[in-house]
Design an enzyme around this catalytic site. Structure first.
Site, PDB file in Angstrom:
ATOM      1  N   TYR A 179     -28.439 -17.365  -0.803  1.00 59.97           N
ATOM      2  CA  TYR A 179     -29.665 -16.762  -0.268  1.00 59.97           C
ATOM      3  C   TYR A 179     -29.373 -15.879   0.938  1.00 59.97           C
ATOM      4  CZ  TYR A 179     -32.623 -19.423  -3.388  1.00 59.97           C
ATOM      5  OH  TYR A 179     -33.248 -19.895  -4.517  1.00 59.97           O
ATOM      6  N   THR A 218     -26.244 -30.873   5.261  1.00 53.97           N
ATOM      7  CA  THR A 218     -26.095 -32.117   6.014  1.00 53.97           C
ATOM      8  C   THR A 218     -25.124 -33.012   5.261  1.00 53.97           C
ATOM      9  OG1 THR A 218     -28.395 -31.905   6.729  1.00 53.97           O
ATOM     10  CG2 THR A 218     -27.371 -34.067   7.002  1.00 53.97           C
ATOM     11  N   THR A 265     -30.670 -23.336  18.073  1.00 55.72           N
ATOM     12  CA  THR A 265     -31.800 -23.450  18.997  1.00 55.72           C
ATOM     13  C   THR A 265     -33.023 -22.697  18.467  1.00 55.72           C
ATOM     14  OG1 THR A 265     -30.182 -23.557  20.782  1.00 55.72           O
ATOM     15  CG2 THR A 265     -32.461 -23.178  21.420  1.00 55.72           C
ATOM     16  N   SER A 310     -49.584 -27.276   8.107  1.00 54.67           N
ATOM     17  CA  SER A 310     -49.231 -27.346   6.688  1.00 54.67           C
ATOM     18  C   SER A 310     -48.892 -28.778   6.309  1.00 54.67           C
ATOM     19  CB  SER A 310     -48.017 -26.451   6.404  1.00 54.67           C
ATOM     20  OG  SER A 310     -46.875 -26.994   7.046  1.00 54.67           O
ATOM     21  N   CYS A 352     -32.898 -25.140   5.902  1.00 53.81           N
ATOM     22  CA  CYS A 352     -32.263 -25.084   7.232  1.00 53.81           C
ATOM     23  C   CYS A 352     -32.927 -25.836   8.367  1.00 53.81           C
ATOM     24  CB  CYS A 352     -32.048 -23.631   7.614  1.00 53.81           C
ATOM     25  SG  CYS A 352     -30.870 -22.841   6.519  1.00 53.81           S
ATOM     26  N   LYS A 410     -31.925 -29.544   8.468  1.00 50.84           N
ATOM     27  CA  LYS A 410     -30.462 -29.636   8.573  1.00 50.84           C
ATOM     28  C   LYS A 410     -29.979 -29.196   9.963  1.00 50.84           C
ATOM     29  CE  LYS A 410     -28.214 -25.792   6.729  1.00 50.84           C
ATOM     30  NZ  LYS A 410     -27.530 -25.079   7.799  1.00 50.84           N
ATOM     31  N   ARG A 419     -52.111 -26.205   2.436  1.00 52.93           N
ATOM     32  CA  ARG A 419     -51.738 -24.955   3.114  1.00 52.93           C
ATOM     33  C   ARG A 419     -52.918 -24.261   3.770  1.00 52.93           C
ATOM     34  NH1 ARG A 419     -46.221 -24.257   3.806  1.00 52.93           N
ATOM     35  NH2 ARG A 419     -45.173 -25.259   2.072  1.00 52.93           N
TER      36      ARG A 419
HETATM   37  P1  NAD Z   1     -26.396 -21.157  -0.652  1.00 48.62           P
HETATM   38  O1  NAD Z   1     -26.113 -22.536  -1.027  1.00 48.62           O
HETATM   39  O2  NAD Z   1     -27.534 -20.424  -1.293  1.00 48.62           O
HETATM   40  O3  NAD Z   1     -25.098 -20.252  -0.889  1.00 48.62           O
HETATM   41  C1  NAD Z   1     -23.810 -20.624  -0.505  1.00 48.62           C
HETATM   42  C2  NAD Z   1     -22.838 -20.168  -1.586  1.00 48.62           C
HETATM   43  O4  NAD Z   1     -21.509 -20.368  -1.113  1.00 48.62           O
HETATM   44  C3  NAD Z   1     -22.941 -20.945  -2.901  1.00 48.62           C
HETATM   45  O5  NAD Z   1     -23.242 -20.047  -3.956  1.00 48.62           O
HETATM   46  C4  NAD Z   1     -21.556 -21.599  -3.066  1.00 48.62           C
HETATM   47  O6  NAD Z   1     -21.106 -21.630  -4.408  1.00 48.62           O
HETATM   48  C5  NAD Z   1     -20.690 -20.674  -2.231  1.00 48.62           C
HETATM   49  N1  NAD Z   1     -19.429 -21.286  -1.791  1.00 48.62           N
HETATM   50  C6  NAD Z   1     -19.231 -22.492  -1.186  1.00 48.62           C
HETATM   51  N2  NAD Z   1     -17.941 -22.674  -0.903  1.00 48.62           N
HETATM   52  C7  NAD Z   1     -17.285 -21.574  -1.340  1.00 48.62           C
HETATM   53  C8  NAD Z   1     -15.927 -21.162  -1.303  1.00 48.62           C
HETATM   54  N3  NAD Z   1     -14.979 -21.930  -0.751  1.00 48.62           N
HETATM   55  N4  NAD Z   1     -15.594 -19.971  -1.851  1.00 48.62           N
HETATM   56  C9  NAD Z   1     -16.544 -19.181  -2.398  1.00 48.62           C
HETATM   57  N5  NAD Z   1     -17.859 -19.508  -2.440  1.00 48.62           N
HETATM   58  C10 NAD Z   1     -18.225 -20.686  -1.905  1.00 48.62           C
HETATM   59  O7  NAD Z   1     -26.601 -21.155   0.940  1.00 48.62           O
HETATM   60  P2  NAD Z   1     -27.466 -20.121   1.809  1.00 48.62           P
HETATM   61  O8  NAD Z   1     -28.904 -20.503   1.795  1.00 48.62           O
HETATM   62  O9  NAD Z   1     -27.074 -18.730   1.460  1.00 48.62           O
HETATM   63  O10 NAD Z   1     -26.930 -20.477   3.268  1.00 48.62           O
HETATM   64  C11 NAD Z   1     -25.627 -20.133   3.682  1.00 48.62           C
HETATM   65  C12 NAD Z   1     -25.513 -20.340   5.167  1.00 48.62           C
HETATM   66  O11 NAD Z   1     -26.428 -19.476   5.854  1.00 48.62           O
HETATM   67  C13 NAD Z   1     -25.871 -21.745   5.646  1.00 48.62           C
HETATM   68  O12 NAD Z   1     -25.030 -22.087   6.715  1.00 48.62           O
HETATM   69  C14 NAD Z   1     -27.293 -21.620   6.136  1.00 48.62           C
HETATM   70  O13 NAD Z   1     -27.593 -22.561   7.142  1.00 48.62           O
HETATM   71  C15 NAD Z   1     -27.309 -20.224   6.703  1.00 48.62           C
HETATM   72  N6  NAD Z   1     -28.618 -19.567   6.697  1.00 48.62           N
HETATM   73  C16 NAD Z   1     -29.434 -19.653   5.611  1.00 48.62           C
HETATM   74  C17 NAD Z   1     -30.651 -18.970   5.599  1.00 48.62           C
HETATM   75  C18 NAD Z   1     -31.573 -19.036   4.406  1.00 48.62           C
HETATM   76  O14 NAD Z   1     -32.661 -18.490   4.491  1.00 48.62           O
HETATM   77  N7  NAD Z   1     -31.207 -19.653   3.304  1.00 48.62           N
HETATM   78  C19 NAD Z   1     -31.011 -18.160   6.686  1.00 48.62           C
HETATM   79  C20 NAD Z   1     -30.142 -18.090   7.770  1.00 48.62           C
HETATM   80  C21 NAD Z   1     -28.941 -18.781   7.763  1.00 48.62           C
HETATM   81  C1  UGA Z   2     -36.271 -20.115   8.842  1.00 54.84           C
HETATM   82  C2  UGA Z   2     -36.348 -19.203  10.049  1.00 54.84           C
HETATM   83  O1  UGA Z   2     -37.668 -18.666  10.140  1.00 54.84           O
HETATM   84  C3  UGA Z   2     -35.328 -18.076   9.936  1.00 54.84           C
HETATM   85  O2  UGA Z   2     -35.354 -17.288  11.124  1.00 54.84           O
HETATM   86  C4  UGA Z   2     -33.931 -18.665   9.748  1.00 54.84           C
HETATM   87  O3  UGA Z   2     -32.989 -17.631   9.567  1.00 54.84           O
HETATM   88  C5  UGA Z   2     -33.943 -19.568   8.524  1.00 54.84           C
HETATM   89  O4  UGA Z   2     -34.945 -20.600   8.699  1.00 54.84           O
HETATM   90  C6  UGA Z   2     -32.645 -20.263   8.308  1.00 54.84           C
HETATM   91  O5  UGA Z   2     -31.860 -20.429   9.216  1.00 54.84           O
HETATM   92  O6  UGA Z   2     -32.500 -20.679   7.158  1.00 54.84           O
HETATM   93  P1  UGA Z   2     -37.121 -20.031   6.333  1.00 54.84           P
HETATM   94  O7  UGA Z   2     -36.813 -21.480   6.360  1.00 54.84           O
HETATM   95  O8  UGA Z   2     -36.577 -19.211   5.238  1.00 54.84           O
HETATM   96  O9  UGA Z   2     -36.630 -19.352   7.698  1.00 54.84           O
HETATM   97  O10 UGA Z   2     -38.705 -19.828   6.322  1.00 54.84           O
HETATM   98  P2  UGA Z   2     -39.838 -20.001   7.455  1.00 54.84           P
HETATM   99  O11 UGA Z   2     -40.789 -18.891   7.331  1.00 54.84           O
HETATM  100  O12 UGA Z   2     -39.267 -20.233   8.789  1.00 54.84           O
HETATM  101  O13 UGA Z   2     -40.587 -21.331   6.983  1.00 54.84           O
HETATM  102  C7  UGA Z   2     -39.960 -22.589   7.060  1.00 54.84           C
HETATM  103  C8  UGA Z   2     -40.964 -23.669   6.680  1.00 54.84           C
HETATM  104  O14 UGA Z   2     -41.965 -23.829   7.692  1.00 54.84           O
HETATM  105  C9  UGA Z   2     -41.717 -23.379   5.385  1.00 54.84           C
HETATM  106  O15 UGA Z   2     -41.875 -24.544   4.644  1.00 54.84           O
HETATM  107  C10 UGA Z   2     -43.056 -22.876   5.877  1.00 54.84           C
HETATM  108  O16 UGA Z   2     -44.089 -23.067   4.942  1.00 54.84           O
HETATM  109  C11 UGA Z   2     -43.244 -23.729   7.114  1.00 54.84           C
HETATM  110  N1  UGA Z   2     -44.157 -23.119   8.110  1.00 54.84           N
HETATM  111  C12 UGA Z   2     -43.814 -21.974   8.738  1.00 54.84           C
HETATM  112  C13 UGA Z   2     -45.360 -23.742   8.406  1.00 54.84           C
HETATM  113  O17 UGA Z   2     -45.686 -24.802   7.850  1.00 54.84           O
HETATM  114  N2  UGA Z   2     -46.186 -23.182   9.332  1.00 54.84           N
HETATM  115  C14 UGA Z   2     -45.868 -22.034   9.977  1.00 54.84           C
HETATM  116  O18 UGA Z   2     -46.678 -21.577  10.831  1.00 54.84           O
HETATM  117  C15 UGA Z   2     -44.658 -21.408   9.669  1.00 54.84           C
END
Ligand code: NAD
Ligand code: UGA
Length: 463
Positions: free
Chosen positions: A10, A89, A213, A260, A267, A270, A441
């Site tokens: 993602y 986690t 944070t 909500s 995230c 975690k 919601r």
């Molecule tokens: P994800 O699980 O969707 O994707 C991670 C990918 O990494 C998987 O497809 C997995 O197969 C691959 N992978 C794992 N080990 C590997 C390796 N050794 N070589 C090659 N590929 C490998 O995870 P994500 O949601 O994209 O999140 C990734 C990181 O970004 C996390 O640390 C998360 O906390 C952070 N993050 C996520 C979001 C979000 O909105 N999902 C936003 C900000 C930060």
């Molecule tokens: C969140 C942060 O907003 C991003 O900045 C960050 O990069 C990301 O986590 C990450 O590190 O993965 P995300 O989890 O994708 O993004 O979506 P949010 O919009 O933050 O919503 C998180 C959860 O809180 C959802 O379940 C949403 O429905 C809920 N939420 C959000 C509420 O219940 N009320 C609100 O006012 C806002």
């Protein structure tokens, strides 16, 4: 300039697609071990649903954006390597249930050390405990090919469902690092479309800790408003009115005050648990307890919602049909990780309710797999009774009307826009009476639905 990104999830997929779109002269290669995920990135059915993502991928794919499983080749060719793998986690051993599992990060660092030659910039894009860069640097320094590295922290702040807007016009880009040349090289990439004053630079540790944070503060706002929602339900105060009233204070601001059924997503929980673990590690007991309460409050909110359903449906939902509208953790994503819906459904299943689930973007396989996991114990084992319960009491359908047909109740668990615009008279006619609606919601028109005859219960609204 060649960029490689390890992890096509993602974050890796959308982030790299945006860099490739905005910087046509940079060649971007996204790699993953998961062949089916890579195949999906190379098809018209992307593995991630995100408004506007397909258009961005289509513009760059085949020009300067490649998706493959050729991890070693991509690392060897790159000048800059992003690590965007998952950091879930830990569910085993020391720190289980709190610490981040850094296995995938470490494997990436070892692979980079093994395959690299010359000088490379390694960018931590994944969310990591503060001081992880130290471990990454140590592993990289063991490279036997004489390769040298600069390590940067560049956490991602995009939210799912709005990832493309967030990437196009971020509030800020954060880069932490020691080498000014490496920081400049990465800032120059973002500088192609992000205003320079929005590119913040800090030391490595501040950057790593700022990411944890930021998520902790955002989640804390949701837990704070959800805590007040419980009090509203007892006192005839209205949570939406309270949110509006406090949100107009410029010191508080209006965002992230929507009550909500509970926050979900891969995230928030975690990252807070990771912060709690770090604080415990450094002996900061009070700080750890303070942040853990955000997660405890969120669990309470999810549990409270399911309990309210049971209580108001005459203390039993056994064998009653409940339509579940929405399973994703928020609208405009197909991601279900830690979705509140999983836990509400689990609690209702334990009460032997029959669930008919509809989500516009989540597949039946994903829903069933999430429920089986939620009913399993820590080692991943599920009892035969619970497996049968999911088989016999869960149906997944393709439409909200179908889900509500003949149901005793509807529970809205994701705020998909389409739920606002349905024909509620038609729905009422097809339901059992009294027809209950539980709006997790606060998106439905209570007055209109009450007039039709529904008994509606919403978050932070007393009945
Ligand atoms: P994800 O699980 O969707 O994707 C991670 C990918 O990494 C998987 O497809 C997995 O197969 C691959 N992978 C794992 N080990 C590997 C390796 N050794 N070589 C090659 N590929 C490998 O995870 P994500 O949601 O994209 O999140 C990734 C990181 O970004 C996390 O640390 C998360 O906390 C952070 N993050 C996520 C979001 C979000 O909105 N999902 C936003 C900000 C930060
Ligand atoms: C969140 C942060 O907003 C991003 O900045 C960050 O990069 C990301 O986590 C990450 O590190 O993965 P995300 O989890 O994708 O993004 O979506 P949010 O919009 O933050 O919503 C998180 C959860 O809180 C959802 O379940 C949403 O429905 C809920 N939420 C959000 C509420 O219940 N009320 C609100 O006012 C806002």
């Amino acid at each position: 300039m060649k960029i490689c990104c390890i992890g096509a999830g993602y974050v890796g997929g959308p982030t790299m697609a945006m860099i490739a779109k905005q910087c046509p002269e940079i060649s971007v290669h996204v790699v993953d071990l998961n062949q089916s995920r890579i195949d999906a990135w190379n098809s018209d059915e992307l593995p991630v649903y995100e408004p506007g993502l397909y258009e961005v991928v289509r513009e760059a794919r085949g020009r300067n954006l490649t998706f493959s499983t050729n991890v070693d080749q991509a690392i060897a060719e790159a000048d800059m390597i992003f690590i965007a793998v998952n950091t879930p986690t830990k569910h085993f051993g020391m720190g289980a249930g709190r610490a981040a599992n850094l296995e995938f990060i470490e494997k990436c660092a070892r692979q980079i050390a093994k395959v690299s030659e010359g000088h490379k910039i390694v960018v931590e894009k994944s969310t990591l405990p503060v001081r992880t860069a130290e471990a990454v640097k140590r592993i990289l320094s063991s490279s036997s090919n004489g390769a040298t590295f600069d390590v940067l922290s560049n956490p991602e702040f995009l939210a799912e469902g709005t990832a493309i807007e967030d990437l196009l016009d971020p509030d800020r880009v954060l880069i932490g690092g020691e080498s000014q040349a490496a920081v400049k090289a990465l800032a120059d990439v973002y500088g192609q479309w992000v205003a320079r004053e929005k590119i913040l630079t800090t030391n490595l540790w501040s950057s790593e800790l700022s990411k944890l944070t930021a998520n902790a503060f955002l989640a804390q706002r949701v837990s704070s408003i959800n805590a007040i929602s419980a009090l509203c339900e007892e006192t005839e105060a209205d949570i939406d009115e309270v949110s509006r009233a406090i949100g107009t204070d410029s010191r508080i601001g209006p965002k992230f005050l929507k009550a909500s059924v509970g926050f979900g997503g891969s995230c928030f929980q975690k990252d807070i648990l990771n912060l709690v673990y770090l604080c415990e590690h450094f002996g900061l007991r009070e700080v750890a307890d303070y942040w853990e309460q955000v997660v405890i409050m969120n669990d309470y909110q999810k549990r409270r919602f399911a309990e309210r359903i049971c209580r108001t449906m005459f203390n039993t939902v056994s064998d009653k049909k409940i339509a579940i509208w929405g399973f994703a953790f928020k609208k405009d994503t197909n991601d279900t990780r830690e979705s509140a819906a999983i836990y509400v459904c689990r609690d209702l299943l334990r009460e032997r309710a029959r669930l008919v689930i509809y989500d516009p973007k989540v597949s039946k396989e994903t829903i069933v797999s999430e429920l089986l996991t939620a009913l399993s114990d820590l080692s991943g084992t599920i009892s035969e009774t619970d497996r049968e319960l999911v088989q016999s009491n869960v149906t997944v359908v393709n439409d909200a009307y179908d889900a509500a047909n003949n149901a005793h109740a509807i529970a809205v668990l994701t705020e998909w826009d389409e739920f606002r615009e349905l024909d509620y008279e038609r729905i009422y006619d097809t339901m059992q009476k009294p027809a209950f609606v539980y709006d997790g919601r606060n998106i439905l028109d209570r007055q209109k639905l009450t007039k039709i005859g529904f008994e509606i219960f919403a978050i932070g609204k007393s009945n």
